[in-house]
Design an enzyme around this catalytic site. Structure first.
Site, short mmCIF file in Angstrom:
data_model
loop_
_atom_site.label_atom_id
_atom_site.label_comp_id
_atom_site.label_asym_id
_atom_site.label_seq_id
_atom_site.Cartn_x
_atom_site.Cartn_y
_atom_site.Cartn_z
N GLU A 1 0.80 -1.37 0.06
CA GLU A 1 0.04 -0.13 -0.12
C GLU A 1 0.97 1.23 0.16
OE1 GLU A 1 -0.80 -2.79 1.53
OE2 GLU A 1 -2.86 -3.22 0.76
N HIS B 1 -10.78 -5.68 9.55
CA HIS B 1 -11.52 -5.48 8.39
C HIS B 1 -12.54 -4.84 8.61
CE1 HIS B 1 -8.75 -8.72 7.59
NE2 HIS B 1 -8.47 -8.33 6.29
#
Lengths: 412, 325
Positions: B57, B126
């Site tokens: 990322e 998540h």
């Protein structure tokens, strides 16, 4: 054996899947792990393999259709001709997943509120600003109980409005459910608005006083409406009371109810009610008597009149009066009549008409007695008896009133 | 139209109009995006403009910064906001600073898109709502998209801007259908009044907007009031004008947010609005937020940890009754 193939959950978030393409057609043989259908999930299009070997005997979802996860999309059978069992047929309709289908359920019970213990002078910022602008002291008013703690804008506003009225004027407004703010606008030039001002306001604007209808009254209204559906006919007649001994110690009402009850006992049709499917014929003569209890109409029932003496009926009428005063009738007191009596004779009424209560075959309205004769209006339920039968019954009643031996026998 | 389709349409139109617009991220190309937002773009614009990146990322955002400095308009997708934590160095130390430290000479026309929020049993790592982490960094715009209109018009504007934008989406909204029109006017720098009212303003954003709208009629009926509902829209900069004007009218406000209450973004809204409206207020403000806990995996606990329509209803009714409504 037949097996169901259900829409698989291909991703964590998938709730429905779209059938993109069937890779097998009905009747095809499928191996274990052989792809049979392409399904579009929320994330991608995937091939779905069969978990069993067998013939694809039935496809239940068309290409392009969106099916909830868990619903049956096809049937696999061990033999080509095998029929579906009924269980599978029932499941053809897509079944929504439990959670997605669940309706929003909000708490039904009153939400509990915590009462805050706060010192006087506690108020919302806007309430304080408003109080300051109008030169009132929230703390003092709260200590005097004229404002709540904490005070909000609407409390201060309504205090300021109410201040323009005299106290009795405010109460008068409450009776008429008028908003003080609206009324105050009309009298903006006045220092204090008096009850006379408010009464004028009500008269000039022709404002009705709104009164609530008691639950008893509401059930009466409902019953009257039900009664309206009864096809009814009236018979007007006179009844001669001259054979009734004056010094018997019993009231005319007692005599009337006793003799009427005996006639009803003899005349089956007036012991009958109907629901238009059946007639229900009751074994005893039960008559309800209309009484007024502080403005409310009740019809308590005197039961098995044929078995009761004048003394017993007289006693029962007394009981009814007593219960009426106390306003306490039990459900039992008010049920089981097939005929009803309404008497306005004491109010100097010559003749009137009464409405048949639901479940009664008829009612008689009794006017005042003039020279031993009263004018009677009978209303009968035409579904139960015809005009001739009504007349026959009245003749029976009239003949009883003329029968001196019978009247003597009642005296005991 | 589905929310994800509105995003897809915005990307498609911008890529077609301007060849400097490129998309990059994990699985955005051949696979079409984890939530299918970039579906079809790879086939249409090819691998040079729709770039599948490694699972890295910080490099995705770093690459996008480089592209933006070099004259492209990159739209980076981070699979979920949870994974953006790995890219915080590039976001906080480069993306947000370059415009400022160059005295405005460097343009940074880039967007970092990411979904956040509780979906359904994806567990603590998540399911997070991390808007506060981005909104507290000066130098980046933070937009939110709560439906198709805000998704489509908001993303298009974000791509056109020369400032770096964090574009927050909500994972649960991808599969929701909303009304859509290309012509509808929407300014992503403005909050939207979704429903007008007189007695109370409810602020929310992303999915909570819809949870509020589900119970607003019931709240109005129970308290016998009229409620104004506002989608806060941009989190940085906040559209304080719309927010404070509403509160000056209604004199009461409630904030509904999915992130934990402690340090949650609602605190920023609350303080900003309160500073402007204190003397107009008729009740203490209320924040309905997530619990101060990692999101549990267990479905029942998961729902206990965040606002639901039922909780929004009960809490507002209770608060209203306690505070003069």
């Amino acid at each position: 054996m037949a097996y169901e193939i259900v829409m698989p959950q291909l991703t964590d978030t998938m709730e429905v899947g779209k059938i993109v393409r069937w890779l097998k057609k009905e009747g095809d043989y499928v191996e274990v792990n052989e792809p049979i259908v392409e399904i579009e999930s929320d994330k991608a299009i995937m091939e779905v393999p069969s978990l069993r070997a067998g013939y694809l005997t039935k496809i239940l979802a068309e290409e392009g259709e969106e099916i909830p996860v868990g619903s049956v999309i096809a049937i696999i059978s061990e033999s080509k001709e095998e029929k579906l069992d009924e269980k599978s047929e029932e499941k053809q309709k897509p079944q929504e997943k439990e959670e997605t289908q669940k309706e929003l359920v909000l708490p039904q019970e009153e939400i509990k509120v915590e009462v805050k213990q706060l010192p006087p002078a506690t108020a919302s910022p806007v309430a304080k600003v408003l109080a300051k602008e109008n030169g009132i002291d929230i703390k003092t008013l709260q200590e005097e109980g004229k404002l709540p703690i904490p005070a909000h804008e609407k409390d201060v506003k309504s205090y300021l409005i109410n201040e323009k009225f005299q106290e009795d004027a405010i109460n008068f407004l409450k009776d008429y459910q008028l908003n003080p703010e609206d009324v105050a606008k009309t009298f903006s030039e006045k220092e204090k608005i008096t009850i006379e001002d408010v009464k004028n306001f009500v008269t000039i604007n022709n404002i009705p006083l709104k009164k609530s209808i008691t639950s008893i009254r509401k059930s009466l209204i409902k019953n009257l409406k039900t009664s309206l559906e009864i096809p009814v006919f009236h018979i007007f007649t006179e009844l001669d009371f001259s054979n009734i001994p004056k010094e018997s110690g019993f009231t005319i009402t007692t005599w009337f109810i006793k003799i009427l009850g005996d006639c009803i006992y003899q005349y089956e049709k007036l012991r009958t009610r109907t629901d238009e499917e059946f007639y229900y014929v009751y074994p005893t003569a039960n008559i309800s008597v209309a009484v007024d209890v502080s403005g409310e109409l009740f019809a308590p029932v005197i039961k098995s009149i044929e078995k009761k003496s004048l003394t017993e009926i007289s006693q029962e009428l007394e009981n009814i009066k007593q219960k009426a005063k106390e306003g306490r009738f039990s459900r039992e007191d008010l049920e089981g009549a097939t005929f009803s009596v309404s008497n306005l004779g004491m109010y100097n009424v010559t003749m009137f008409d009464a409405i048949i209560p639901p479940n009664c075959a008829g009612i008689v309205a009794v006017g005042k007695i003039v020279n031993n004769v009263a004018k009677l209006t009978f209303s009968f339920d035409h579904r139960i008896l015809n005009g001739r039968e009504g007349a026959e019954f009245i003749n029976l009643l009239q003949s009883k009133f003329k029968d001196s031996d019978y009247i003597k026998s009642l005296m005991g | 139209m589905l929310y994800r389709e509105a995003l897809n349409l915005a990307l498609d139109e911008m890529m077609e109009k301007d060849e400097t617009v490129v998309v990059l991220g994990e699985d955005v190309g051949f696979y079409g995006g984890n939530y299918r937002v970039t579906e079809g773009l790879y086939a249409k614009y090819g691998e040079r403009r729709v770039i599948d990146t490694p699972i890295a990322e910080n490099s995705i955002v770093g690459t996008a910064i480089g592209m933006a400095l070099g004259g492209l308009r990159p739209v980076a997708e981070i699979m979920t906001a949870n994974f953006a934590m790995l890219a915080m160095d590039q976001i906080v130390n480069s993306m947000s600073k370059l415009r400022y430290m160059s005295g405005g000479k460097l343009l940074l026309p880039m967007v970092v898109r990411m979904p956040q929020g509780v979906v359904k049993q994806l567990a603590s790592q998540h399911s997070q709502s991390l808007e506060s982490m981005f909104a507290c960094v000066p130098g980046i715009r933070v937009f939110t998209a709560s439906d198709c209109i805000t998704a489509y018009h908001g993303l298009k504007t974000a791509i056109m801007l020369d400032d770096p934008v964090i574009f927050l989406e909500h994972t649960l909204l991808y599969f929701e259908k909303f009304e859509f029109s290309k012509d509808s006017f929407y300014n992503p720098f403005k909050a939207r009044v979704l429903k007008e009212g007189k007695d109370l303003t409810i602020f929310s954003y992303l999915k909570m907007v819809h949870d509020v709208m589900k119970v607003v009629t019931q709240i109005e009926n129970t308290l016998n009031i009229s409620v104004e509902v506002i989608d806060v829209g941009p989190l940085n900069p906040l559209d304080l004008e719309t927010l404070t004007n509403s509160v000056k009218k209604t004199k009461r406000f409630v904030i509904v947010e999915e992130n934990p209450k402690h340090g949650g973004f609602g605190a920023t809204i609350l303080s900003a609005v309160l500073e402007e409206t204190f003397y107009n207020l008729d009740a203490p403000p209320l924040r309905i937020a997530g619990e101060d806990t990692p999101i549990p995996y267990n479905r029942k606990l998961e729902l206990l940890a965040i606002p639901t329509p039922e909780k929004i209803y009960s809490k507002i009714v209770k608060w209203g009754k306690e505070n003069g409504l």
